[in-house]
Design an enzyme around this catalytic site. Structure first.
Site, PDB file in Angstrom:
ATOM      1  N   HIS A   2      55.488  38.679  13.233  1.00 56.42           N
ATOM      2  CA  HIS A   2      54.039  38.768  13.045  1.00 56.42           C
ATOM      3  C   HIS A   2      53.360  39.558  14.160  1.00 56.42           C
ATOM      4  CE1 HIS A   2      54.302  34.893  10.434  1.00 56.42           C
ATOM      5  NE2 HIS A   2      54.567  35.990   9.734  1.00 56.42           N
ATOM      6  N   CYS A  62      46.503  51.542  18.395  1.00 57.40           N
ATOM      7  CA  CYS A  62      45.317  52.197  17.852  1.00 57.40           C
ATOM      8  C   CYS A  62      45.115  51.796  16.394  1.00 57.40           C
ATOM      9  CB  CYS A  62      45.463  53.712  17.958  1.00 57.40           C
ATOM     10  SG  CYS A  62      44.052  54.621  17.254  1.00 57.40           S
ATOM     11  N   SER A 114      56.806  25.445   9.733  1.00 60.90           N
ATOM     12  CA  SER A 114      56.487  24.639   8.558  1.00 60.90           C
ATOM     13  C   SER A 114      57.293  25.034   7.332  1.00 60.90           C
ATOM     14  CB  SER A 114      54.997  24.762   8.238  1.00 60.90           C
ATOM     15  OG  SER A 114      54.690  26.096   7.839  1.00 60.90           O
TER      16      SER A 114
END
Length: 259
Positions: free
Chosen positions: A121, A129, A199
């Site tokens: 992630h 940028c 989870s």
């Protein structure tokens, strides 16, 4: 967590030639890092975290979004790796071919000694940028960010002058292709996958343990609570990572260390 379960998991880990450690938000929470959906404080109480984590939110109000991520980055920079992070680095050093894959956007694995963990992630410490995607330099240290947060105008790209954005994956964005490919390849070829503090609900990342199980790997789950991954885990160890993982490392290699 039972002694029998730890022994079973330790035996699987000790015999593994290839292993994946797959970590989620629960592991960082043990170091005091607020999880993404934790209640926000101060300035941020009026906002929905998910509403701030989108490309559209950054386009509409870059100072608001950048300020929130600076608040998060500062919280992480002040946190310290816990005993679970240290144990993960020890596993990585012991198993011949081990890969750490994390859903977390912090750098706690790196600071605990893990080498090049795969960030599915993205990372709070790898801004880029918003237009040309060139990497940008993260600010040094935790800074003086107020506890309650603030609005902060993002810096500009030195190449195209567009605003710098956080180097994380927002809602509606695909996971980094290289990171996902590396994680899937590692999961499909490992003997053991150790899933910690996740989870099992956030897709497509949650598919990684499923991939390992489908390809015949033993899945060991470390989590204080039941999750959808219970069904595919060969061993479920109930408890916090900072307690379970050091115990697992001791059980797997303590005899070797004494020899």
């Amino acid at each position: 967590m039972t002694n029998q379960g730890v022994r079973e998991a330790a035996d699987l880990l000790r015999r593994a030639r290839r292993a994946v450690v797959f970590s989620g938000a629960g592991m960082s929470a043990e170091s005091g890092v607020p999880t993404f959906r934790d209640a926000l404080t101060g300035l941020w109480q009026q906002f929905d975290a998910q509403a701030l984590a989108t490309p559209q939110a950054f386009h509409d109000d870059p100072a608001l979004v950048w300020g929130w991520y600076e608040w998060r980055r500062t919280a992480v920079a002040r946190a310290r790796p816990n005993a679970g992070h240290v144990a993960v680095a020890a596993i990585e050093a012991r198993v011949p071919h081990a890969v750490v894959v994390t859903q977390n956007v912090d750098d706690l694995h790196e600071r605990a000694g893990s080498v090049d963990p795969v960030h599915l992630h993205g990372s709070l410490f790898a801004p880029r940028c918003s237009a040309c995607a060139r990497p940008a330099r993260a600010a040094d240290g935790p800074g003086e960010e107020p506890t309650d947060g603030r609005r902060v105008t993002p810096p500009s790209c030195g190449h195209c002058s567009a605003p710098i954005r956080p180097g994380v994956v927002w809602f509606g964005e695909a996971l980094p292709e290289d990171a996902l490919d590396t994680a899937v390849d590692a999961a499909s070829s490992c003997d053991v996958l150790l899933t910690v503090g996740t989870s099992g609900l956030v897709y497509p990342a949650a598919e990684i343990p499923q991939v390992a199980a489908r390809f015949g790997a033993a899945v060991i789950q470390v989590n204080p609570q039941e999750t959808p991954l219970d069904a595919v885990a060969a061993v479920n160890l109930r408890g916090p990572a900072a307690e379970v993982l050091p115990a697992l490392v001791r059980a797997a290699w303590e005899a070797e260390d004494r020899a």
